[in-house]
Design a protein around this motif. Structure first.
Motif, short mmCIF file in Angstrom:
data_model
loop_
_atom_site.label_atom_id
_atom_site.label_comp_id
_atom_site.label_asym_id
_atom_site.label_seq_id
_atom_site.Cartn_x
_atom_site.Cartn_y
_atom_site.Cartn_z
N GLY A 190 1.50 5.30 8.49
CA GLY A 190 0.14 4.77 8.41
C GLY A 190 -0.54 5.34 7.18
O GLY A 190 -1.72 5.69 7.23
N SER A 191 0.20 5.40 6.09
CA SER A 191 -0.23 6.14 4.90
C SER A 191 -1.06 5.32 3.92
O SER A 191 -1.36 5.78 2.81
CB SER A 191 1.00 6.70 4.17
OG SER A 191 1.93 5.67 3.89
N GLY A 192 -1.43 4.10 4.29
CA GLY A 192 -2.28 3.31 3.41
C GLY A 192 -1.49 2.55 2.35
O GLY A 192 -0.26 2.57 2.32
N GLY A 193 -2.23 1.90 1.47
CA GLY A 193 -1.62 1.06 0.46
C GLY A 193 -1.30 1.80 -0.82
O GLY A 193 -1.15 3.02 -0.84
N PHE A 194 -1.26 1.04 -1.93
CA PHE A 194 -0.89 1.63 -3.22
C PHE A 194 -1.96 1.38 -4.28
O PHE A 194 -1.67 1.31 -5.47
CB PHE A 194 0.47 1.09 -3.68
CG PHE A 194 0.55 -0.41 -3.84
CD1 PHE A 194 0.33 -1.02 -5.07
CD2 PHE A 194 0.87 -1.22 -2.76
CE1 PHE A 194 0.42 -2.40 -5.22
CE2 PHE A 194 0.96 -2.60 -2.89
CZ PHE A 194 0.74 -3.19 -4.13
N GLU A 195 -3.20 1.26 -3.83
CA GLU A 195 -4.27 0.89 -4.76
C GLU A 195 -4.50 1.89 -5.89
O GLU A 195 -5.03 1.53 -6.94
CB GLU A 195 -5.58 0.63 -4.01
CG GLU A 195 -6.05 1.77 -3.13
CD GLU A 195 -5.60 1.62 -1.69
OE1 GLU A 195 -6.28 2.17 -0.81
OE2 GLU A 195 -4.56 0.97 -1.43
N HIS A 196 -4.11 3.14 -5.68
CA HIS A 196 -4.31 4.13 -6.73
C HIS A 196 -2.99 4.56 -7.37
O HIS A 196 -2.85 5.69 -7.85
CB HIS A 196 -5.08 5.33 -6.18
CG HIS A 196 -6.50 5.01 -5.87
ND1 HIS A 196 -7.44 4.73 -6.84
CD2 HIS A 196 -7.16 4.87 -4.68
CE1 HIS A 196 -8.60 4.46 -6.28
NE2 HIS A 196 -8.45 4.52 -4.96
N THR B 107 -4.95 -2.22 -0.98
CA THR B 107 -3.96 -3.27 -1.15
C THR B 107 -3.53 -3.82 0.21
O THR B 107 -3.70 -3.18 1.24
CB THR B 107 -2.74 -2.75 -1.92
OG1 THR B 107 -2.30 -1.52 -1.35
CG2 THR B 107 -3.09 -2.53 -3.38
N LYS B 108 -2.99 -5.03 0.18
CA LYS B 108 -2.69 -5.75 1.42
C LYS B 108 -1.19 -5.84 1.69
O LYS B 108 -0.76 -6.13 2.80
CB LYS B 108 -3.28 -7.16 1.32
CG LYS B 108 -3.11 -8.02 2.55
CD LYS B 108 -3.70 -9.40 2.35
CE LYS B 108 -5.17 -9.43 2.66
NZ LYS B 108 -5.70 -10.81 2.80
N GLY B 109 -0.36 -5.61 0.67
CA GLY B 109 1.07 -5.74 0.82
C GLY B 109 1.74 -4.44 1.20
O GLY B 109 1.23 -3.35 0.93
N GLY B 110 2.89 -4.56 1.82
CA GLY B 110 3.64 -3.37 2.21
C GLY B 110 4.93 -3.77 2.90
O GLY B 110 5.46 -4.87 2.69
N MET B 111 5.41 -2.87 3.74
CA MET B 111 6.67 -3.12 4.43
C MET B 111 6.53 -4.25 5.45
O MET B 111 5.52 -4.33 6.16
CB MET B 111 7.13 -1.84 5.14
CG MET B 111 7.53 -0.73 4.20
SD MET B 111 7.98 0.80 5.07
CE MET B 111 6.36 1.50 5.39
N LYS B 112 7.54 -5.10 5.50
CA LYS B 112 7.57 -6.14 6.52
C LYS B 112 7.82 -5.49 7.88
O LYS B 112 8.69 -4.62 8.01
CB LYS B 112 8.66 -7.16 6.24
CG LYS B 112 8.29 -8.26 5.28
CD LYS B 112 9.35 -9.34 5.30
CE LYS B 112 8.94 -10.54 4.46
NZ LYS B 112 9.95 -11.62 4.51
N THR B 113 7.07 -5.94 8.87
CA THR B 113 7.26 -5.44 10.23
C THR B 113 7.33 -6.61 11.19
O THR B 113 6.89 -7.73 10.87
CB THR B 113 6.11 -4.51 10.65
OG1 THR B 113 4.86 -5.20 10.50
CG2 THR B 113 6.08 -3.24 9.79
N ASP B 114 7.86 -6.33 12.38
CA ASP B 114 7.92 -7.38 13.40
C ASP B 114 6.77 -7.22 14.37
O ASP B 114 5.85 -6.42 14.15
CB ASP B 114 9.29 -7.38 14.10
CG ASP B 114 9.57 -6.09 14.88
OD1 ASP B 114 8.65 -5.26 15.04
OD2 ASP B 114 10.72 -5.92 15.34
N ALA B 115 6.81 -7.98 15.45
CA ALA B 115 5.72 -7.95 16.43
C ALA B 115 5.63 -6.62 17.15
O ALA B 115 4.61 -6.33 17.79
CB ALA B 115 5.90 -9.07 17.44
N ARG B 116 6.65 -5.78 17.04
CA ARG B 116 6.66 -4.45 17.65
C ARG B 116 6.34 -3.35 16.64
O ARG B 116 6.48 -2.18 16.93
CB ARG B 116 8.01 -4.21 18.32
CG ARG B 116 8.27 -5.14 19.50
CD ARG B 116 9.74 -5.27 19.87
NE ARG B 116 10.35 -4.00 20.24
CZ ARG B 116 11.63 -3.87 20.59
NH1 ARG B 116 12.42 -4.93 20.59
NH2 ARG B 116 12.12 -2.68 20.92
N ALA B 117 5.94 -3.75 15.43
CA ALA B 117 5.58 -2.85 14.34
C ALA B 117 6.78 -2.11 13.76
O ALA B 117 6.62 -1.14 13.03
CB ALA B 117 4.50 -1.84 14.77
#
Length: 563
Positions: A284-290, A503-513
């Motif tokens: 849950g480390s956030g995005g890559f905006e910086h 940012t909004k992009g990241g690792m793809k996850t399924d319905a179980r996270a």
């Protein structure tokens, strides 16, 4: 922390070194069932859920403070069919919510993920309220962003934290990440109040709400409370829940890599040593905006004006990628127009939608509905190559409305002018010259806009046609609260650039996270939530709090799935 002492790094020094991807070995510093990376809303909700379900849990945090971007935010939470809005009489149903989310997101996000968010969001909120001091309020009137779509609600579904007494955190209060903008001293302001506080000089309800904010502040001070609202309340309340559950939050503990045993993720490598996870790791480390290199690689340019926590440099995303995690939506963000003020970017939420302002491109022409959802405005800026744009207002606008934290009539700080973020001129022509746009074109644009304002109908960009367009406006302006003429000199121009909340992009996850590889297989033992994962909102934005609502929900889902 809070009565739970971190087991010493030295205590594990005699344990056998365990191999970690990309590293020869790492000394075991500690061992838990679940290691959560990041102390924002996603991470702390996940950790609280895991702990309450009997798992030994720890949160590691890169920063010297906890709360991440959540603590800096307004903490709106978009969460259909939750107990708070239903108790307030909001006529939401699962069918309406599903129809609306599907219409907003489209086919870009698997239906199973959409359904998981809608199914587990309400019980997540019930769990958080049962496991922490947090309570919530409906943000009445804060419309869904596309209320005209099937299932959309003009009166809104968003909620926000109620006031939290910071005393519940004890010494931990000093470790809370500060807000993006400080609340004025002596006031207790909720996110839903800003609409009215902005209008306090010209609207009776605005004045009454401002007075109520002062009264709340006075009452809290008299009671010896340390009032927290918005992101400060949400992050503080979740941390208080972790204190009660005995979950340590290890600050100044960045993740350097993920640790794998027998093909499954079983820990996190930190500078202090390996923190082993017998069951799973939740990112849950956030995005890559910086992270300038990642932004240059994945995102449209320029893209540098973020208000996300400065520690968000994509650590979790890159660690997952090294293990084969698939990525999605990496070119997108939780965009919003920003003014590049000298101290930090200012996310321009309210000011561009108030009547008496318009935005123009380098040719001096309007190019967008200024009151549209903020993500849409920046998408248009990039699509049309409008960087920077200019927000044009007059002195009548300045006499009526709060701008950022500058009261009506009062002058803007000289540093704003010196930086070039704000320009002032006695005429429209002089303003055009100062910002480098054709004077005749800008004059014509303002004249045409003034005609729309008098008629109450924007024939070019339909500003005011949607219920959402009227949230941050002035109900005292007729015939449309969203439109007013520019006529009183001097005139002001504010430089507008593509900003973001993260940012909004990241690792793809399924319905179980669970984190997925490109072939759809699961990276065993690895979960992700929040901005480290590709957003369930896809390329759109359902309503206020579409970042935090899903972040908390998928953190909750991840911890449940582990058990």
């Amino acid at each position: 922390m809070g009565g739970v002492t971190r087991r010493s790094v030295l205590a594990g020094a005699g344990l056998a070194a365990l191999a970690a991807p990309g590293r020869a070995s790492a000394a075991v510093a500690d061992e838990y069932d679940v290691v959560v990376v990041g102390s924002g809303a996603a991470g702390m909700t996940a950790a609280l859920t895991a702990a309450k379900r009997g798992l030994r849990t720890v949160v590691i945090e890169k920063a010297p403070t906890f709360g991440g971007s959540t603590a800096r935010s307004g903490a709106g939470i978009w969460l259909p069919n939750n107990r708070v809005i239903l108790a307030a009489g909001v006529p939401d149903t699962p069918q309406k919510a599903a129809s609306y989310l599907s219409a907003v997101v489209g086919a870009s996000v698997p239906l199973a993920r959409q359904q998981a968010f809608l199914q587990y969001g309400p019980p997540m909120l019930d769990f958080v309220m049962a496991s922490s001091p947090l309570r919530f309020r409906w943000m009445e009137g804060y419309s869904d962003y596309y209320p005209e779509l099937p299932g959309g609600m003009p009166n809104g579904r968003s909620i926000e934290p109620d006031m939290l007494d910071g005393n519940v955190l004890g010494a931990e209060l000093a470790q809370l990440n500060p807000p993006y903008i400080q609340t004025p001293p002596g006031m207790v302001i909720f996110g839903a109040d800003y609409k009215w506080v902005t209008l306090a000089a010209v609207n009776a309800k605005g004045f009454a709400v401002a007075a109520e904010c002062v009264a709340r502040g006075t009452a809290a001070a008299a009671a010896g409370k340390k009032p927290l609202t918005m992101g400060q309340a949400l992050a503080g309340g979740l941390r208080a829940g972790l204190l009660q559950a005995g979950v340590p939050v290890l600050l100044n503990t960045p993740m350097e890599d993920l640790h794998v045993e027998n093909g499954a993720v079983r820990g996190v490598v930190t500078p202090q040593g390996l923190i082993r996870a017998t069951k799973a790791v939740i990112i849950g480390s956030g995005g890559f905006e910086h992270n300038p290199a990642m932004r240059a690689q994945y995102q449209p340019q320029p893209a540098q004006w973020s208000v996300g926590a400065k520690e968000n440099t994509g650590d979790g995303i890159r660690a997952g990628q090294r293990l084969g995690a698939a990525l999605d939506l990496m070119d997108d963000a939780w965009w919003g127009p920003a003014i590049p003020l000298p101290d930090q970017p200012y996310f321009c939420l309210v000011e561009r939608t108030l009547p008496g302002g318009l935005m123009v491109d380098a040719t001096g022409k309007r190019f967008v509905n200024e009151a549209a959802p903020y993500g849409d405005v920046v998408h248009v800026m990039y699509d049309k190559g409008v960087v920077p744009a200019w927000l044009i207002v007059d002195q009548n606008y300045r006499n009526r409305y709060l701008f950022k934290d500058v009261a009506p009539v009062l002058p803007f700080p000289q540093a704003w002018f010196d930086s070039g973020a704000v320009v002032k001129a006695p005429t429209i022509d002089a303003l055009a010259t100062a910002i480098g746009v054709p004077a005749a074109t800008l004059r014509s644009t303002v004249s045409r806009f003034n005609g729309f304002a008098l008629a109450g109908k924007d024939r070019d960009f339909r500003r005011g046609d949607s219920a959402y367009d009227h949230y941050y406006t002035d109900p005292g302006v007729f015939p449309s609260s969203s439109l007013a003429s520019l006529w009183l000199p001097p005139y002001y121009a504010f430089k507008v650039v593509p900003g973001d909340l993260g940012t909004k992009g990241g690792m793809k996850t399924d319905a179980r996270a669970r984190v997925l590889r490109g072939d759809g297989s699961v990276v065993e033992g690895l979960y992700a939530a929040g901005n480290a994962s590709a957003a369930v909102m896809g390329r759109s934005y359902a309503g206020a709090g579409s970042t935090i609502g899903p972040a908390m929900t998928f953190g909750y889902i991840a911890a449940r799935d582990i058990t």
